[in-house]
Scaffold this motif. Structure first.
Motif, PDB file in Angstrom:
ATOM      1  N   ALA A 169       0.829  -1.203   0.000  1.00 29.83           N
ATOM      2  CA  ALA A 169       0.000   0.000   0.000  1.00 29.83           C
ATOM      3  C   ALA A 169       0.866   1.256   0.000  1.00 29.83           C
ATOM      4  CB  ALA A 169      -0.919  -0.008   1.216  1.00 29.83           C
ATOM      5  N   GLU A 170       1.945   1.238   0.760  1.00 32.76           N
ATOM      6  CA  GLU A 170       2.843   2.398   0.779  1.00 32.76           C
ATOM      7  C   GLU A 170       3.500   2.606  -0.584  1.00 32.76           C
ATOM      8  OE1 GLU A 170       6.570   4.276   3.344  1.00 32.76           O
ATOM      9  OE2 GLU A 170       5.923   2.211   3.696  1.00 32.76           O
ATOM     10  N   ALA A 171       3.913   1.504  -1.237  1.00 36.86           N
ATOM     11  CA  ALA A 171       4.522   1.610  -2.568  1.00 36.86           C
ATOM     12  C   ALA A 171       3.543   2.217  -3.564  1.00 36.86           C
ATOM     13  CB  ALA A 171       4.988   0.236  -3.035  1.00 36.86           C
ATOM     14  N   LEU A 172       2.304   1.795  -3.492  1.00 38.12           N
ATOM     15  CA  LEU A 172       1.279   2.343  -4.394  1.00 38.12           C
ATOM     16  C   LEU A 172       1.074   3.831  -4.153  1.00 38.12           C
ATOM     17  CD1 LEU A 172      -1.436  -0.481  -4.233  1.00 38.12           C
ATOM     18  CD2 LEU A 172      -0.031   0.088  -6.203  1.00 38.12           C
ATOM     19  N   SER A 173       0.973   4.207  -2.896  1.00 37.31           N
ATOM     20  CA  SER A 173       0.689   5.612  -2.579  1.00 37.31           C
ATOM     21  C   SER A 173       1.823   6.537  -2.999  1.00 37.31           C
ATOM     22  CB  SER A 173       0.424   5.766  -1.076  1.00 37.31           C
ATOM     23  OG  SER A 173       1.600   5.534  -0.323  1.00 37.31           O
ATOM     24  N   LEU A 174       3.042   6.022  -3.013  1.00 43.71           N
ATOM     25  CA  LEU A 174       4.184   6.846  -3.410  1.00 43.71           C
ATOM     26  C   LEU A 174       4.360   6.904  -4.924  1.00 43.71           C
ATOM     27  CD1 LEU A 174       6.765   5.667  -0.713  1.00 43.71           C
ATOM     28  CD2 LEU A 174       5.643   7.908  -0.854  1.00 43.71           C
ATOM     29  N   ALA A 175       3.999   5.802  -5.615  1.00 42.24           N
ATOM     30  CA  ALA A 175       4.237   5.731  -7.062  1.00 42.24           C
ATOM     31  C   ALA A 175       3.097   6.332  -7.877  1.00 42.24           C
ATOM     32  CB  ALA A 175       4.464   4.283  -7.478  1.00 42.24           C
ATOM     33  N   LEU A 176       1.867   6.153  -7.418  1.00 41.69           N
ATOM     34  CA  LEU A 176       0.709   6.567  -8.224  1.00 41.69           C
ATOM     35  C   LEU A 176       0.321   8.002  -7.873  1.00 41.69           C
ATOM     36  CD1 LEU A 176      -1.389   3.273  -8.021  1.00 41.69           C
ATOM     37  CD2 LEU A 176       0.452   3.885  -9.590  1.00 41.69           C
ATOM     38  N   ILE A 177       1.107   8.929  -8.347  1.00 35.91           N
ATOM     39  CA  ILE A 177       0.919  10.329  -7.963  1.00 35.91           C
ATOM     40  C   ILE A 177      -0.306  10.952  -8.627  1.00 35.91           C
ATOM     41  CG2 ILE A 177       3.361  10.675  -7.483  1.00 35.91           C
ATOM     42  CD1 ILE A 177       3.622  11.990 -10.224  1.00 35.91           C
ATOM     43  N   LYS A 178      -0.884  10.279  -9.628  1.00 34.32           N
ATOM     44  CA  LYS A 178      -2.060  10.811 -10.305  1.00 34.32           C
ATOM     45  C   LYS A 178      -3.353  10.171  -9.819  1.00 34.32           C
ATOM     46  CE  LYS A 178       0.318  12.157 -14.562  1.00 34.32           C
ATOM     47  NZ  LYS A 178       0.279  12.156 -16.053  1.00 34.32           N
ATOM     48  N   LEU A 179      -3.262   9.323  -8.817  1.00 29.76           N
ATOM     49  CA  LEU A 179      -4.429   8.569  -8.364  1.00 29.76           C
ATOM     50  C   LEU A 179      -5.537   9.490  -7.852  1.00 29.76           C
ATOM     51  CD1 LEU A 179      -5.092   5.528  -8.158  1.00 29.76           C
ATOM     52  CD2 LEU A 179      -4.508   5.670  -5.730  1.00 29.76           C
ATOM     53  N   ARG A 180      -6.750   9.271  -8.384  1.00 24.91           N
ATOM     54  CA  ARG A 180      -7.905  10.072  -7.983  1.00 24.91           C
ATOM     55  C   ARG A 180      -9.000   9.234  -7.322  1.00 24.91           C
ATOM     56  NH1 ARG A 180      -7.854  15.207  -9.904  1.00 24.91           N
ATOM     57  NH2 ARG A 180      -6.270  15.705 -11.469  1.00 24.91           N
ATOM     58  N   LYS A 181      -9.026   7.935  -7.635  1.00 30.35           N
ATOM     59  CA  LYS A 181     -10.066   7.077  -7.059  1.00 30.35           C
ATOM     60  C   LYS A 181      -9.456   5.737  -6.692  1.00 30.35           C
ATOM     61  CE  LYS A 181     -14.525   4.877  -8.092  1.00 30.35           C
ATOM     62  NZ  LYS A 181     -15.644   4.745  -9.066  1.00 30.35           N
ATOM     63  N   VAL A 182      -9.746   5.238  -5.480  1.00 28.70           N
ATOM     64  CA  VAL A 182      -9.212   3.952  -5.051  1.00 28.70           C
ATOM     65  C   VAL A 182     -10.274   3.205  -4.246  1.00 28.70           C
ATOM     66  CG1 VAL A 182      -8.211   4.842  -2.899  1.00 28.70           C
ATOM     67  CG2 VAL A 182      -7.231   2.798  -3.985  1.00 28.70           C
ATOM     68  N   ASN A 183     -10.338   1.889  -4.475  1.00 27.20           N
ATOM     69  CA  ASN A 183     -11.233   1.020  -3.713  1.00 27.20           C
ATOM     70  C   ASN A 183     -10.375   0.009  -2.964  1.00 27.20           C
ATOM     71  OD1 ASN A 183     -13.120  -0.776  -2.699  1.00 27.20           O
ATOM     72  ND2 ASN A 183     -14.361  -0.806  -4.556  1.00 27.20           N
ATOM     73  N   LEU A 184     -10.315   0.143  -1.637  1.00 28.59           N
ATOM     74  CA  LEU A 184      -9.524  -0.738  -0.788  1.00 28.59           C
ATOM     75  C   LEU A 184     -10.429  -1.540   0.148  1.00 28.59           C
ATOM     76  CD1 LEU A 184      -6.550   1.635   0.161  1.00 28.59           C
ATOM     77  CD2 LEU A 184      -6.636  -0.089  -1.642  1.00 28.59           C
ATOM     78  N   SER A 185     -11.614  -1.902  -0.324  1.00 30.81           N
ATOM     79  CA  SER A 185     -12.549  -2.683   0.491  1.00 30.81           C
ATOM     80  C   SER A 185     -11.952  -4.047   0.810  1.00 30.81           C
ATOM     81  CB  SER A 185     -13.862  -2.867  -0.263  1.00 30.81           C
ATOM     82  OG  SER A 185     -14.482  -1.634  -0.513  1.00 30.81           O
ATOM     83  N   GLY A 186     -12.101  -4.469   2.081  1.00 32.69           N
ATOM     84  CA  GLY A 186     -11.585  -5.765   2.495  1.00 32.69           C
ATOM     85  C   GLY A 186     -10.082  -5.869   2.491  1.00 32.69           C
ATOM     86  N   PHE A 187      -9.414  -4.737   2.462  1.00 23.33           N
ATOM     87  CA  PHE A 187      -7.962  -4.662   2.342  1.00 23.33           C
ATOM     88  C   PHE A 187      -7.349  -4.595   3.736  1.00 23.33           C
ATOM     89  CE2 PHE A 187      -4.035  -2.766   0.620  1.00 23.33           C
ATOM     90  CZ  PHE A 187      -3.950  -3.418  -0.606  1.00 23.33           C
ATOM     91  N   ASN A 188      -6.342  -5.402   3.992  1.00 27.48           N
ATOM     92  CA  ASN A 188      -5.771  -5.476   5.339  1.00 27.48           C
ATOM     93  C   ASN A 188      -4.553  -4.564   5.469  1.00 27.48           C
ATOM     94  OD1 ASN A 188      -5.108  -6.173   7.910  1.00 27.48           O
ATOM     95  ND2 ASN A 188      -4.702  -8.323   7.505  1.00 27.48           N
ATOM     96  N   MET A 189      -4.723  -3.465   6.204  1.00 34.04           N
ATOM     97  CA  MET A 189      -3.591  -2.593   6.504  1.00 34.04           C
ATOM     98  C   MET A 189      -3.866  -1.886   7.836  1.00 34.04           C
ATOM     99  SD  MET A 189      -4.094   0.379   3.630  1.00 34.04           S
ATOM    100  CE  MET A 189      -5.615   1.306   3.446  1.00 34.04           C
ATOM    101  N   SER A 190      -2.880  -1.217   8.332  1.00 28.66           N
ATOM    102  CA  SER A 190      -2.948  -0.615   9.666  1.00 28.66           C
ATOM    103  C   SER A 190      -3.429   0.833   9.607  1.00 28.66           C
ATOM    104  CB  SER A 190      -1.568  -0.651  10.316  1.00 28.66           C
ATOM    105  OG  SER A 190      -0.657   0.146   9.559  1.00 28.66           O
ATOM    106  N   ASN A 191      -3.703   1.403  10.790  1.00 32.58           N
ATOM    107  CA  ASN A 191      -4.051   2.822  10.889  1.00 32.58           C
ATOM    108  C   ASN A 191      -2.989   3.705  10.244  1.00 32.58           C
ATOM    109  OD1 ASN A 191      -6.533   2.866  12.150  1.00 32.58           O
ATOM    110  ND2 ASN A 191      -5.682   2.773  14.204  1.00 32.58           N
ATOM    111  N   GLN A 192      -1.716   3.413  10.560  1.00 30.31           N
ATOM    112  CA  GLN A 192      -0.629   4.234  10.049  1.00 30.31           C
ATOM    113  C   GLN A 192      -0.528   4.131   8.530  1.00 30.31           C
ATOM    114  OE1 GLN A 192       1.276   6.397  11.908  1.00 30.31           O
ATOM    115  NE2 GLN A 192       1.956   7.090   9.883  1.00 30.31           N
TER     116      GLN A 192
END
Length: 554
Positions: A169-192
């Motif tokens: 998730a961190e790699a995606l957030s850093l690489a996809l600088i043009k991201l406008r819409k994301v669906n992370l339903s049922g996705f396992n990650m932490s508060n941070q």
């Protein structure tokens, strides 16, 4: 006679003017136009921008559809890696790719795809059995132009297989600088990780996270939202209803403060959450210009809160209050006076409502195109003998009235007079409906989609007239036999999809009538009909262009 002297560019402009923008209707219109002449076939090939892929037989067509922008791979059970490798060999400029329900992420095929097709801005890969951080790293590396990403419900992130995807998730957030819409339903990650994702994606406007991870708390969601002021659309639901986080009030003061800080928010979808009137009061007070509000199966708010919000939300176009068990007909009549621009509403599972609310909505909301009122109250309504007091409401196109056991032939005939332009009618699990459905089909001649699933007494034998626009007919567990199928085959020549699961009086003879006479048929579902098995295995009908579905047979 086709005016062949007109150049292709003129015809293409004409087609763009007359064809509906809706994907489904557009595809149907293109199919019809392509049959007129070779010139029209060539033009419609260039005008086709999206394509569904069910098997490898679609590959030769990719040379014809040179302007394709979108591919959706559906129900594909072969080697997806190999399919993507083959697709990547065509000189396509795709912007959207979608696939789902795969055992693993097709890493090899996706890498080859990205090397040859570099224009992708939207990627959906949902319900993947096993999705890991390496797969997310590959997406981040290969598709830097993505603006929309759907990674919803990876099965290895469910309760029994809690794979943590923080690093990916961190790699995606850093690489996809043009991201406008994301669906992370049922996705396992932490508060941070959630906080970092929303902080890094500076352009993010649409965030979807249904059934979020146990490791994410209500406070974590609130903190992350405050760090993304660009959000225009927010969709979230509870964790597991049995989890301790789901038993807490979601709309805490911290969450409310974060939500109302999103000044550009126009879409709010909350599902299965414990909210409060204070949340609704705060949205109204801050003047958020919502055009869509969904509170499906939410609890702990009341009519006072929703009245306050709707009285201030004059731009609302889509409203969902499913399971708002406090609502009654008087409430709906009052609320409808604020909803002049409303296009769709869902009031299903509101036990105190009757068809009085249906009439109030259609009368007071002149723009309303879709109403869902499934499983509402069965209380009789007085003084509705005269249709004149309601008139006609031609704007309504879709009506969902499933699971209303009180619904009778008299009711649906009355509705067909009031709503003559219906294109979709859903009456599933309405077992008092019988011959009256034929009068509905005669009056509502624009119906394209009719769902009579579990209508055990429905009788279509009186349909002695053409229903040329009917494309989808669902008769699962309905009262259907070969005589009924003969009537359908003679009068519903435009059928594209027919569902006959568990219709045990149907035999090969009736199905043959349908296949032979409905030349546009693309799909017929025959699950659990033993009498049709031999037809499935020996089928050789040239005009049946897709498949016979005979799954789940013992």
């Amino acid at each position: 006679m086709v005016a062949s002297y007109l150049p292709d560019e003129c015809w293409e402009s004409i087609f763009q003017f007359i064809i509906d923008d809706d994907d489904y209707n557009r595809c149907h219109s293109l199919n019809s136009l392509s049959l007129v002449s070779k010139q029209f076939l060539f033009i419609t090939n260039r005008s086709r921008f999206s394509l569904y892929v069910y098997d490898d037989s679609i590959l030769p067509l990719l040379n014809r559809f040179t302007n394709l922008k979108s591919l959706r791979i559906a129900r594909y059970y072969n080697d997806l890696d190999n399919l993507l490798l083959n697709i990547s060999c065509f000189p396509l400029k795709l912007t959207s790719l979608s696939f789902s329900h795969q055992p693993t992420f097709p890493a090899k095929g996706m890498r080859a795809f990205s090397q040859n097709i570099t224009t992708l801005t939207s990627l959906t890969c949902s319900v993947i059995d096993s999705l890991d951080n390496c797969d997310l790293f590959l997406i981040a590396e290969c598709f830097p132009l993505l603006q929309e990403l759907d990674l919803s419900y990876p099965l290895n992130c469910q309760d029994n297989y809690p794979a943590c995807l923080d690093d990916g998730a961190e790699a995606l957030s850093l690489a996809l600088i043009k991201l406008r819409k994301v669906n992370l339903s049922g996705f396992n990650m932490s508060n941070q990780s959630l906080f970092n994702f929303l902080n890094n994606c500076k352009l993010l406007e649409d965030f979807i996270m249904f059934k979020y991870s146990y490791d994410i708390t209500n406070a974590g969601v609130a903190s992350a939202l405050r760090d993304r002021p660009t959000l225009r659309s927010l969709s979230i639901s509870s964790v597991n209803p049995l989890h301790k986080e789901s038993r807490k009030l979601f709309a805490t003061a911290h969450f409310i403060d974060s939500l109302v800080s999103l000044k550009g928010l126009n879409c709010l979808v909350l599902v299965c959450l414990r909210i409060s009137d204070n949340l609704l009061y705060s949205i109204a007070r801050e003047g958020l210009h919502l055009t869509k509000l969904v509170l499906t199966r939410c609890r702990f708010y009341s009519y006072a809160g929703i009245f306050c919000l709707l009285s201030k939300s004059r731009r609302l176009k889509h409203l969902d209050l499913q399971d708002a068990d406090f609502l009654n007909d008087h409430h709906v009549t009052q609320l409808s006076s604020f909803l002049g621009d409303l296009l769709s509403i869902n009031l299903s599972h509101c036990d105190e409502l009757t068809k009085s609310s249906l009439f109030a909505l259609s009368t007071n909301c002149p723009s309303l195109r879709e109403i869902k009122m499934e499983r509402i109250g069965s209380k009789s309504v007085e003084n509705f003998d005269s249709l004149g007091e309601f008139g006609q409401h031609p704007q309504l196109k879709s009506l969902y009235l499933g699971c209303n056991s009180w619904l009778s032939d008299e009711n649906i005939i009355m509705f067909s007079s009031i709503f003559p332009n219906l294109q979709l009618l859903d009456l599933k699990h309405c077992d008092r409906i019988s011959e009256g459905i034929c009068q509905v089909l005669r009056r509502c001649c624009k119906i394209r989609h009719l769902d009579l699933t579990m209508c055990s007494n429905v009788n279509l034998l009186g349909m002695n007239f053409l229903v040329p626009k009917l494309e989808v007919l669902k008769l699962t567990y309905a009262k259907v036999d070969d005589k009924t199928l003969y009537v359908i085959s003679k009068n519903c020549c435009g059928l594209l999809e027919l569902s006959l699961e568990d219709c045990h009086d149907v035999t090969e003879k009736g199905v043959k009538h349908v296949i032979e006479n409905c030349s546009q048929l693309r799909e017929i579902k025959l699950e659990n009909i033993q009498q049709c098995l031999s037809l499935f295995f020996s089928s050789s009908f040239d005009n049946f262009s897709s498949y016979l579905s005979c799954l789940n047979q013992e």
